[in-house]
Design an enzyme around this catalytic site. Structure first.
Site, PDB file in Angstrom:
ATOM      1  N   GLU A  47     -10.920  35.447   2.898  1.00 46.62           N
ATOM      2  CA  GLU A  47     -12.341  34.938   2.445  1.00 46.62           C
ATOM      3  C   GLU A  47     -13.405  36.175   2.866  1.00 46.62           C
ATOM      4  O   GLU A  47     -12.888  37.201   3.468  1.00 46.62           O
ATOM      5  CB  GLU A  47     -12.773  33.685   2.989  1.00 46.62           C
ATOM      6  CG  GLU A  47     -12.835  33.408   4.428  1.00 46.62           C
ATOM      7  CD  GLU A  47     -13.215  32.317   5.139  1.00 46.62           C
ATOM      8  OE1 GLU A  47     -12.368  31.232   4.642  1.00 46.62           O
ATOM      9  OE2 GLU A  47     -14.203  32.141   5.705  1.00 46.62           O
TER      10      GLU A  47
ATOM     11  N   HIS B  81     -25.982  37.768   8.260  1.00 45.15           N
ATOM     12  CA  HIS B  81     -25.669  38.438   9.626  1.00 45.15           C
ATOM     13  C   HIS B  81     -26.216  39.694   9.944  1.00 45.15           C
ATOM     14  O   HIS B  81     -26.765  40.335   9.077  1.00 45.15           O
ATOM     15  CB  HIS B  81     -24.324  38.591   9.903  1.00 45.15           C
ATOM     16  CG  HIS B  81     -23.563  37.083   9.935  1.00 45.15           C
ATOM     17  ND1 HIS B  81     -23.924  36.241  10.501  1.00 45.15           N
ATOM     18  CD2 HIS B  81     -22.746  36.860   8.894  1.00 45.15           C
ATOM     19  CE1 HIS B  81     -23.143  35.282  10.074  1.00 45.15           C
ATOM     20  NE2 HIS B  81     -22.374  35.506   9.171  1.00 45.15           N
TER      21      HIS B  81
END
Lengths: 387, 290
Positions: free
Chosen positions: B209, B248
């Site tokens: 992913e 992030h």
């Protein structure tokens, strides 16, 4: 979670960093009053938002009198800042940080962070600090120095001395820099930070290093051993409207009209990809907690249905390790009992407790169409979407 | 044949008496897994599920000759529990615990170096060799014995992929859920290296992913040698919302890694068949092994 500049500076104070004198204000009057307590005769009023590039987009204002500070605070508070990092809607300013202005000789970049690709802790240092560091480094990647660190062993002093040299520092500044690096490592270790970026770390008047801005991310997994974060977390969550993390699930609203209630992030991502392949648009991304309760599912379902324009709901669950199909069914039933779900619901259950889940939905007369596979579910959704 | 675990693997359970551990240990025993005891500090000498409970992993290993351990301990205790398993000489550590602080995971990674112990997870569903041994929380009933090796970062998508394989009549040799945490134990590359030498594995399916670089590393590894078995991959997250793509810190070091397009491109360049649609995983593997 990311923390605001003023919160980071407060957390870092005890590690021996030098910051210019500064205080937080939530109103113009408060700003004017606190000037008496701050040193200097020039100040910067800095909008506190959880996104970078504030300087270039009007989030940092200079002021040279108390009335000026009051005026700039009034301008900033309540305004919406749009920077390349905020998204098009921007972020509303609720707090400002007022800091003594300093004379800057040169700006460095210094950070210790988790490298998510190499899966290690790294120190990054560059002479090209300040705004636009990302593009500066893209243009000249060799000006970025990188050091792999251990979590618990202090960085090697000889290596840090070499780094200070590469930063072009000499005299007193060399020791100052080595100490700053060591302090930063200790701060990351003790605060469970995933990243602390000092940018700029500036050489200022009196020939010393001052940290002018800090970007800091805390590891949410480590909250249990840091009581000091609970207040920060509560305060910041109130103002974060785009990304909701309540009762443990992640929800992001999107542009489309197919609401998604999917168990597990991986399957949720795959379901979104599948919709897109068939020209259907997801209304949201949702990640249920790994051990979801009936109430978790109900909360998530309600959040999805309250999204802007949900024309159909797609419930996709593969009962597996921790969350089973019957729990998902119970969550749906809870919502349906409170307030009838009006849009079409396509349910695809597979795996553990599939039969039980479907029986429950039938017994409680939740109007669903069941699909055996994801393929079949897409066919039904496309048919519904055409109407 | 299989990798990592088989019908002879002797398994300990750390955090044995907890609700979840009991539930899954019971299921594993019913499946035929050789669970030989548990470890719960302070409960040594008791029995649970008709099996002995020990105070320490060392003691448990000496008494039971276990080579694997599955961890159901809370995140607060996870670092010490994994350290204990490594120090006691456990060869395969499967950590189900989710929410372990990332610095603790870096500490664990450092401690693993220079040992021969392997860690699967954390925050993972576990590992299963169908018909022989099930370690973790996977619903064993969906797996069938066969010759496809499956490795997945995601849990639920893993089950979906396995269900599709079974629909095509393709059973599995050993299936490994490596977890999707940023810092974890075994990677795609580690698993590929083991499948390479396993005569019971005919082809490998990777479920990746968006984010991180384990897919890119797998591609680099596969491109570096003449891998003897077909490899098929599905990468989820092509249409992930921006928050997942750039939420992030550390954009400075991303250097183009982490996005699905680059992962897919790298895998294709390494001769991996990349599945386009998540509903075509089973059929694509079937074509690859024919």
């Amino acid at each position: 979670m990311f923390v605001h500049e003023y919160q980071a500076k407060k957390l870092l104070k005890r590690f021996g960093f030098y910051f210019p004198d500064g205080e937080v204000a939530h109103s113009a009057g408060e700003a004017r009053a606190l000037i008496d307590r701050l040193s200097g005769d020039e100040w910067v009023v800095k909008a506190q938002i959880l996104a970078g590039d504030r300087g270039r987009f009007g989030g940092i204002r200079k002021a040279d009198s108390a009335s000026d500070v009051e005026k700039e605070t009034r301008n900033l508070l309540g305004s919406t800042l749009v920077t390349p990092q905020t998204g098009a809607d921007g972020i509303k300013v609720n707090t400002v940080y007022i800091e003594q202005a300093v004379k800057i000789e040169c700006e460095l970049y210094l950070a210790i962070l988790l490298d998510r690709y190499q899966r290690e802790l790294v120190l990054l240092a560059s002479q090209r600090g300040g705004t636009g560091i990302e593009t500066a480094l893209e243009d000249a990647p060799d000006t970025l120095h990188r050091l792999t660190l251990s979590v618990d062993e202090a960085p090697d002093e000889a290596v840090l001395l070499g780094l200070a040299d590469k930063m072009g520092l000499s005299g007193e500044l060399v020791n100052d820099y080595v100490d700053t690096c060591s302090n930063l490592h200790r701060a990351v270790n003790e605060l469970d930070a995933l990243s602390i970026e000092l940018n700029p770390l500036a050489v200022v008047e009196d020939n010393r290093l001052a940290t002018l801005d800090v970007k800091m991310e805390i590891d949410d997994n480590a909250l249990f051993r840091h009581d000091e974060y609970s207040e920060i977390r509560e305060r910041n969550r109130l103002h974060d409207r785009k990304f909701r993390a309540q009762s443990g699930f992640n929800y992001v609203q999107l542009e489309g009209n197919i609401g998604l209630l999917v168990g597990g992030a991986g399957l949720a991502l795959a379901t979104m990809d599948l919709l897109k392949l068939h020209q259907l648009e997801p209304a949201n991304f949702l990640d249920l907690p790994p051990i979801a309760t009936r109430q978790d599912v109900a909360n998530a379902c309600q959040t999805v249905l309250q999204g802007a324009s949900v024309d159909a709901l797609f419930v996709n669950a593969v009962g597996g390790g921790l969350t089973h199909c019957d729990t998902i069914a119970e969550g749906l039933i809870t919502v349906h009992m409170q307030e009838k779900i009006r849009c079409p619901i396509v349910v695809r259950f597979a795996g553990t407790k599939r039969e039980h889940g479907l029986t429950l939905l039938k017994n409680y007369r939740v109007p669903i169409e069941h699909a055996e596979t994801m393929d079949e579910a897409i066919d039904i959704l496309r048919r519904k979407n055409r109407r | 044949m299989s990798i990592l675990i088989n019908s002879r693997t002797r398994v300990l359970c750390q955090g044995f008496t907890g609700y979840r551990a009991s539930f899954f240990a019971h299921r594993a025993i019913e499946y035929g897994t050789k669970i030989v005891g548990g470890v719960v500090p302070g409960r040594g000498g008791q029995t649970h599920l008709n099996l002995p409970v020990f105070n320490t992993v060392k003691e448990a290993r000496e008494q039971t000759n276990a080579s694997a351990s599955v961890l159901f301990v809370p995140p607060q205790a996870a670092k010490d529990a994994v350290f204990e398993a490594i120090d006691a000489g456990i060869e395969l550590i499967v950590c189900i615990t989710e929410g372990i602080p990332i610095l603790d995971m870096l500490r664990i990674k450092q401690h693993l170096q220079n040992t021969s112990a392997r860690l699967i997870g954390p925050n993972c569903p576990g590992v299963i060799t169908p018909g022989q041994c099930n370690i973790g929380i996977m619903p064993a009933s969906i797996y069938q014995q066969g010759k496809i090796g499956v490795v997945s970062r995601s849990g639920t998508l893993f089950y979906e992929a396995v269900a599709q394989l079974c629909r095509e009549g393709l059973g599995q040799s050993t299936c490994i859920g490596i977890g999707a945490d940023v810092v974890s134990g075994m990677t795609f590359v580690d698993c590929l290296k083991l499948y390479k030498h396993d005569p019971g594995t005919e082809a490998v399916l990777l479920i990746g992913e968006i984010g991180g670089a384990v897919e890119e590393e797998a591609a680099e590894y596969l491109a570096s040698l003449n891998y003897p078995k077909p490899v098929v991959a599905y990468i989820a997250g092509r249409n992930a919302p921006p928050y997942l793509r750039m939420g992030h810190s550390g954009a400075i070091i991303a250097a183009g890694r982490g996005g699905t397009d680059k992962k897919i491109e790298a895998l294709r360049d390494a001769n991996v068949t990349v599945v386009n649609s998540p509903v075509e995983i089973g059929t694509t593997v079937r074509r690859a092994v024919r």
